[in-house]
Design an enzyme around this catalytic site. Structure first.
Site, PDB file in Angstrom:
ATOM      1  N   ARG A  42      -1.829  -6.033  -8.555  1.00 15.19           N
ATOM      2  CA  ARG A  42      -0.842  -7.066  -8.236  1.00 15.19           C
ATOM      3  C   ARG A  42      -0.771  -8.132  -9.314  1.00 15.19           C
ATOM      4  O   ARG A  42       0.279  -8.696  -9.569  1.00 15.19           O
ATOM      5  CB  ARG A  42      -1.195  -7.741  -6.906  1.00 15.19           C
ATOM      6  CG  ARG A  42      -1.124  -6.804  -5.725  1.00 15.19           C
ATOM      7  CD  ARG A  42      -1.663  -7.447  -4.496  1.00 15.19           C
ATOM      8  NE  ARG A  42      -3.109  -7.655  -4.656  1.00 15.19           N
ATOM      9  CZ  ARG A  42      -3.939  -7.969  -3.683  1.00 15.19           C
ATOM     10  NH1 ARG A  42      -3.496  -8.161  -2.478  1.00 15.19           N
ATOM     11  NH2 ARG A  42      -5.228  -8.114  -3.909  1.00 15.19           N
TER      12      ARG A  42
ATOM     13  N   HIS B 127       0.836  -1.205   0.000  1.00 12.50           N
ATOM     14  CA  HIS B 127       0.000   0.000   0.000  1.00 12.50           C
ATOM     15  C   HIS B 127       0.871   1.256   0.000  1.00 12.50           C
ATOM     16  O   HIS B 127       0.633   2.205  -0.744  1.00 12.50           O
ATOM     17  CB  HIS B 127      -0.877   0.064   1.259  1.00 12.50           C
ATOM     18  CG  HIS B 127      -1.932  -0.974   1.361  1.00 12.50           C
ATOM     19  ND1 HIS B 127      -2.097  -1.721   2.500  1.00 12.50           N
ATOM     20  CD2 HIS B 127      -2.895  -1.380   0.499  1.00 12.50           C
ATOM     21  CE1 HIS B 127      -3.119  -2.537   2.340  1.00 12.50           C
ATOM     22  NE2 HIS B 127      -3.613  -2.366   1.120  1.00 12.50           N
TER      23      HIS B 127
ATOM     24  N   LYS C 233     -17.875  -5.813   7.869  1.00 13.59           N
ATOM     25  CA  LYS C 233     -16.616  -6.491   8.174  1.00 13.59           C
ATOM     26  C   LYS C 233     -16.098  -6.040   9.531  1.00 13.59           C
ATOM     27  O   LYS C 233     -16.122  -4.858   9.851  1.00 13.59           O
ATOM     28  CB  LYS C 233     -15.547  -6.138   7.135  1.00 13.59           C
ATOM     29  CG  LYS C 233     -15.630  -6.905   5.854  1.00 13.59           C
ATOM     30  CD  LYS C 233     -14.441  -6.513   5.000  1.00 13.59           C
ATOM     31  CE  LYS C 233     -14.226  -7.465   3.861  1.00 13.59           C
ATOM     32  NZ  LYS C 233     -13.085  -7.071   3.050  1.00 13.59           N
TER      33      LYS C 233
ATOM     34  N   SER D  99      -3.355  -7.310   3.018  1.00 10.52           N
ATOM     35  CA  SER D  99      -3.552  -7.149   4.466  1.00 10.52           C
ATOM     36  C   SER D  99      -4.028  -8.446   5.092  1.00 10.52           C
ATOM     37  O   SER D  99      -3.593  -8.814   6.195  1.00 10.52           O
ATOM     38  CB  SER D  99      -4.576  -6.038   4.737  1.00 10.52           C
ATOM     39  OG  SER D  99      -4.081  -4.794   4.338  1.00 10.52           O
TER      40      SER D  99
END
Length: 159
Positions: free
Chosen positions: A90, A17, A41, A127
């Site tokens: 990614r 990040h 969440k 993460s």
């Protein structure tokens, strides 16, 4: 003034990040890091803790602002006159999802999305993966900034 936003949950912020935010901060006059709130969440860190960690690890850039936001990212952008979203990619699998989001965001508001290829060093990093490895006692010191590592260790060592 050229503005952009780097959105995410940042639970916690990783070196991946930080790489994207750092690169965006060199391209734009002002970069917002939008800590998106997802009430469905349960995060490891509170939104306030995430914001504090991000402030600490981006302080050296001088042009990064950090804010929480609940709702549509395009509304965040409209409210702050931000014409661009910067997202790291990614892998090809990221592109499929992010392209749909970029097209939706552009259709809703005209906000553009710029894709930045992730540094290969961080191409596998998320993460969720950091939290899982850290929870099992694995070494994530090379994946997160030192202050985040300290926060992770403190949080995961609690009963």
């Amino acid at each position: 003034m050229r503005r952009a936003v780097c959105p995410g949950s940042f639970d916690p912020i990783t070196n991946g990040h930080l790489d994207i935010i750092s690169r965006a901060s060199r391209l734009y006059d002002e970069v917002y890091v939008a800590v998106m709130i997802n009430k469905s969440k349960q995060g490891l860190f509170t939104v306030e803790e995430r914001i504090d960690l991000i402030h600490q690890v981006t302080a050296e850039y001088g042009n990064v602002r950090v804010e929480a936001f609940h709702g549509l990212l395009v509304d965040f952008c409209k409210q702050r006159d931000i014409p661009a979203i910067v997202k790291g990619l990614r892998a090809v699998s990221d592109f499929d999802y992010e392209l749909q989001m970029a097209q939706m965001n552009n259709g809703l508001s005209g906000v553009e999305t710029l894709f930045v290829p992730t540094n290969p060093t961080y191409s596998f990093l998320s993460s969720s993966l950091v939290k899982e490895v850290a929870a099992w006692g694995g070494d994530v010191s090379h994946l997160v900034p030192p202050v985040v590592l300290q926060a992770l260790r403190g949080r995961l060592s609690r009963p």
